[in-house]
Design a protein around this motif. Structure first.
Motif, short mmCIF file in Angstrom:
data_model
loop_
_atom_site.label_atom_id
_atom_site.label_comp_id
_atom_site.label_asym_id
_atom_site.label_seq_id
_atom_site.Cartn_x
_atom_site.Cartn_y
_atom_site.Cartn_z
N THR A 91 -3.51 -11.64 11.64
CA THR A 91 -3.42 -10.58 10.60
C THR A 91 -4.60 -10.75 9.65
O THR A 91 -4.77 -11.80 9.02
CB THR A 91 -2.12 -10.70 9.81
OG1 THR A 91 -1.02 -10.59 10.74
CG2 THR A 91 -2.01 -9.63 8.74
N LEU A 92 -5.37 -9.69 9.61
CA LEU A 92 -6.54 -9.70 8.70
C LEU A 92 -6.10 -9.23 7.32
O LEU A 92 -5.52 -8.15 7.15
CB LEU A 92 -7.64 -8.79 9.24
CG LEU A 92 -8.24 -9.20 10.60
CD1 LEU A 92 -9.28 -8.19 11.06
CD2 LEU A 92 -8.86 -10.58 10.52
N GLN A 93 -6.36 -10.02 6.42
CA GLN A 93 -6.04 -9.62 5.04
C GLN A 93 -7.21 -8.82 4.43
O GLN A 93 -8.36 -9.22 4.57
CB GLN A 93 -5.75 -10.87 4.20
CG GLN A 93 -4.48 -11.56 4.60
CD GLN A 93 -4.18 -12.73 3.68
OE1 GLN A 93 -5.04 -13.19 2.93
NE2 GLN A 93 -2.95 -13.24 3.76
N ASP A 94 -6.81 -7.72 3.85
CA ASP A 94 -7.82 -6.80 3.28
C ASP A 94 -8.50 -7.44 2.08
O ASP A 94 -7.85 -8.10 1.26
CB ASP A 94 -7.14 -5.49 2.86
CG ASP A 94 -8.15 -4.49 2.36
OD1 ASP A 94 -9.14 -4.18 3.05
OD2 ASP A 94 -7.96 -3.95 1.20
N ILE A 95 -9.74 -7.23 2.06
CA ILE A 95 -10.49 -7.57 0.84
C ILE A 95 -11.07 -6.26 0.32
O ILE A 95 -11.30 -5.31 1.07
CB ILE A 95 -11.59 -8.60 1.11
CG1 ILE A 95 -12.64 -8.04 2.11
CG2 ILE A 95 -10.99 -9.92 1.61
CD1 ILE A 95 -13.84 -8.94 2.24
N ASN A 96 -11.27 -6.24 -0.93
CA ASN A 96 -11.73 -5.00 -1.58
C ASN A 96 -13.22 -4.83 -1.33
O ASN A 96 -14.05 -5.17 -2.20
CB ASN A 96 -11.41 -5.03 -3.07
CG ASN A 96 -11.55 -3.64 -3.70
OD1 ASN A 96 -11.86 -2.68 -3.03
ND2 ASN A 96 -11.33 -3.60 -4.99
N ASP A 125 -9.79 0.61 1.85
CA ASP A 125 -9.03 -0.61 1.72
C ASP A 125 -7.54 -0.27 1.71
O ASP A 125 -7.14 0.91 1.72
CB ASP A 125 -9.43 -1.34 0.44
CG ASP A 125 -10.87 -1.87 0.52
OD1 ASP A 125 -11.29 -2.30 1.58
OD2 ASP A 125 -11.59 -1.75 -0.53
N GLU A 126 -6.79 -1.35 1.70
CA GLU A 126 -5.35 -1.17 1.71
C GLU A 126 -4.74 -1.93 0.54
O GLU A 126 -5.35 -2.81 -0.06
CB GLU A 126 -4.73 -1.71 3.01
CG GLU A 126 -5.08 -0.94 4.25
CD GLU A 126 -4.40 -1.52 5.49
OE1 GLU A 126 -3.74 -2.58 5.34
OE2 GLU A 126 -4.49 -0.90 6.55
N GLY A 127 -3.53 -1.52 0.38
CA GLY A 127 -2.79 -2.25 -0.63
C GLY A 127 -3.35 -2.02 -2.01
O GLY A 127 -3.87 -0.93 -2.31
N ASN A 137 -5.93 -2.90 -3.15
CA ASN A 137 -7.36 -2.56 -3.18
C ASN A 137 -7.61 -1.07 -3.02
O ASN A 137 -8.74 -0.60 -3.17
CB ASN A 137 -8.09 -3.32 -2.09
CG ASN A 137 -8.06 -4.83 -2.34
OD1 ASN A 137 -8.03 -5.28 -3.47
ND2 ASN A 137 -8.07 -5.62 -1.27
#
Length: 557
Positions: A5-10, A44-46, A48
């Motif tokens: 799982t790749l965590q989103d970065i802004n 981006d997601e979340g 971000n």
């Protein structure tokens, strides 16, 4: 199987669909009106991807944006006429990264303004001689709207029923359509309307003041004035008031009266009010009637032509008994001393330059000669009432009085000398009726022997005496000087021939019918021994006795 799982970065900024967006809205939107929703996407997601919206610049307090929804909302009523365009810089921010978009807002016009005139009222001054068709005024109305809504059309309400003025619907220019007349109508009040293309309209009052032009001459109430005044009217007295009017206005209607002619010696003056007054003393006897030409002109300021009118003023001077009679007859006359009684010997003539009863003259005499002369009261005929005798009085001085019939009467006197002319009514008179003289017979020729004297109380040739020897001058032995009356020896006398003379000497005057007086001059010649004795007979013969002693004395007789 391994799940990673790749965590989103802004690492992605929010992105608007367009970098520049043009939007048009109507100007009538109010506070809280949602204009649009702006959206920006973030890859981006979340957290971000959470985007916040802000207006960076250009809002002018007229717009705000909901930071979460991106709704663009008007914060107050927009007014295209105040500001028609906005350029907003809108930013979308995810907390770390951001992007901007230029939002150009055009406020679209609606017809929310009525045309506005440049003045609350208009007032124009127009000379009354303005030619028909001339541009006389212009009005201006503006409409803050745009397009058709801002296009203004001009028109007139029904105030100008006679169509004196024409209003250009596009330019707002007024033209006069006919001749104006200040004297008929001095002003016009019109209502002008300005209407935009959207049907909005406003009106304004337009005042046209007709300015007077000096196009009317002054007019006298009457062209003929007359007055009768006493000649004793003192200087400064009012005689008559002339009146004129001028239909113009202002200085064009102000009047100035003048005496143009008929008063060369300046006896009268006229005031600005038209009151004719005496300037100096009047004298009916010098001039009894005046025919004055009065002019009146307006006082239009130069270079405007001034108009003039004239009127005639006739002034009759009424007589005052201020002049005594004046004698015109001569001051000396001649009368034959034998003029019959009741003969007119002189006519007194006097004139009085007054008029009416003041000029009627009556005559009278003053002095001591009422027994000789009388005068006719009316005709002035001086008549002889007593016989004259020049030898008694050779002249008379009569004082004649001429009196007029004025109240009170005036009189004057004149001394008239009546010279009594001689008539040959007196005979020369010798100083003696008889002259007796004795002279020696041997008196020399030319010797004056006597002078006779005679006088004649008549005058002139009637009193001039000429002497002559009428008779008794035997052999013209004597002669007489016709002027002096001296009798002298003209021939050698001889007593032995003529021992005496009785001369009749005549004195005659030189009148046309000479009168004569006579005197006798008796001249006796005295003997002078100028003759030897002469015998009467020779020879004498005497017979005498010789014895006579004495001879008789008469022996020879």
């Amino acid at each position: 199987m391994v799940e990673i799982t790749l965590q989103d970065i802004n690492d992605n900024p929010p992105v608007f669909p367009n970098d520049i967006l043009d939007v048009t809205i109507e100007e009538n939107v109010g506070d809280g009106f949602k204009i649009m929703q702006l959206t920006a996407t973030d890859a981006d997601e979340g957290p971000n991807a959470l985007v916040t919206y802000t207006i960076i610049s250009g809002a002018d307090d007229s717009f705000r944006i909901d930071p979460e929804s991106g709704d663009l909302i008007a914060t107050k009523k927009l007014d295209r006429e105040r500001r028609s365009k906005y350029s907003l810089l809108v930013r979308a921010d995810d907390g770390k990264q951001s992007s901007d978009m230029r939002l150009n807002i055009t406020v679209q016009d609606i017809n929310d303004h009525t045309p506005q005139f440049s003045r609350a009222t208009y007032s124009f001054d127009i000379p009354e001689d303005m030619a028909p068709g001339s541009i006389v005024a212009a009005i201006l109305a503006s409409d803050s709207d745009s397009g058709v809504n801002g296009e203004v059309t001009y028109s007139l309400e029904e105030d100008d029923e006679d169509g004196t003025f024409l209003l250009n619907p596009v330019t707002g220019v007024f033209n006069v359509t006919r001749l104006l007349d200040y004297e008929a109508q001095q002003y016009y009040i019109l209502t002008a309307k300005a209407e935009d293309g959207g049907g909005q309209a406003s009106t304004v009052r337009v005042y046209f003041n007709v300015l007077d032009v000096n196009d009317n001459s002054p007019i006298f109430d009457t062209t003929m004035y007359s007055a009768s005044v006493s000649e004793s009217l003192p200087p400064g007295s009012s005689i008559i008031t002339v009146a004129a009017s001028d239909a113009d206005d202002g200085p064009n209607a102000q009047l100035l009266y003048k005496i143009f002619s008929g008063d060369p010696h300046g006896h009268f003056v006229i005031t600005r009010e038209g009151v004719l007054k005496t300037k100096s003393a009047l004298d009916r006897e010098t001039q009894s009637f005046y025919n004055l030409m009065i002019t009146v002109n307006d006082l239009a300021p130069p270079p405007v032509t001034r108009f003039t009118s004239t009127a005639q003023v006739s002034i009759i001077l009424l007589d005052v008994n201020d002049c005594p009679p004046t004698f015109t007859s001569q001051k000396m006359t001649y009368i034959q001393e034998n003029t019959p009684v009741d003969t007119v010997v002189f006519t007194a003539q006097a004139t009085d330059v007054d008029s009416g009863p003041n000029s009627y003259v009556e005559y009278s005499l003053r002095g001591p000669f009422g027994n000789k002369f009388s005068i006719g009261i009316i005709d002035g005929d001086v008549r002889l009432v007593g016989e004259l005798d020049r030898e008694e009085l050779s002249n008379y001085t009569l004082t004649i009085i001429a009196t007029d019939k004025g109240e009170p009467p005036l009189s004057s006197t004149m001394d008239v000398t009546m010279m009594v002319l001689d008539v040959n009514d007196n005979t020369p008179s010798f100083s003696q009726n008889i002259y007796d003289i004795e002279i020696e017979e041997n008196v020399l020729i030319g010797t004056d022997v006597i002078q006779v004297f005679a006088t004649d109380v008549d005058d002139g040739t009637n009193g001039q005496i000429r002497f002559s020897i009428a008779s008794g001058n035997t052999n013209s032995d004597f002669r007489i000087d016709s002027v002096t009356g001296v009798i002298s020896v003209a021939r050698q006398l001889d007593r032995e021939t003529h021992s005496s003379y009785s001369l009749v000497v005549q004195a005659s005057d030189r009148g046309s019918s000479p009168r004569v007086d006579r005197t006798t001059v008796n001249i006796v010649l005295l003997d002078v021994n100028d003759c030897s004795p002469v015998f009467e007979l020779s020879p004498y013969t005497i017979n005498a006795k010789e014895n006579l002693e004495n001879l008789p004395k008469n022996i020879l007789q």
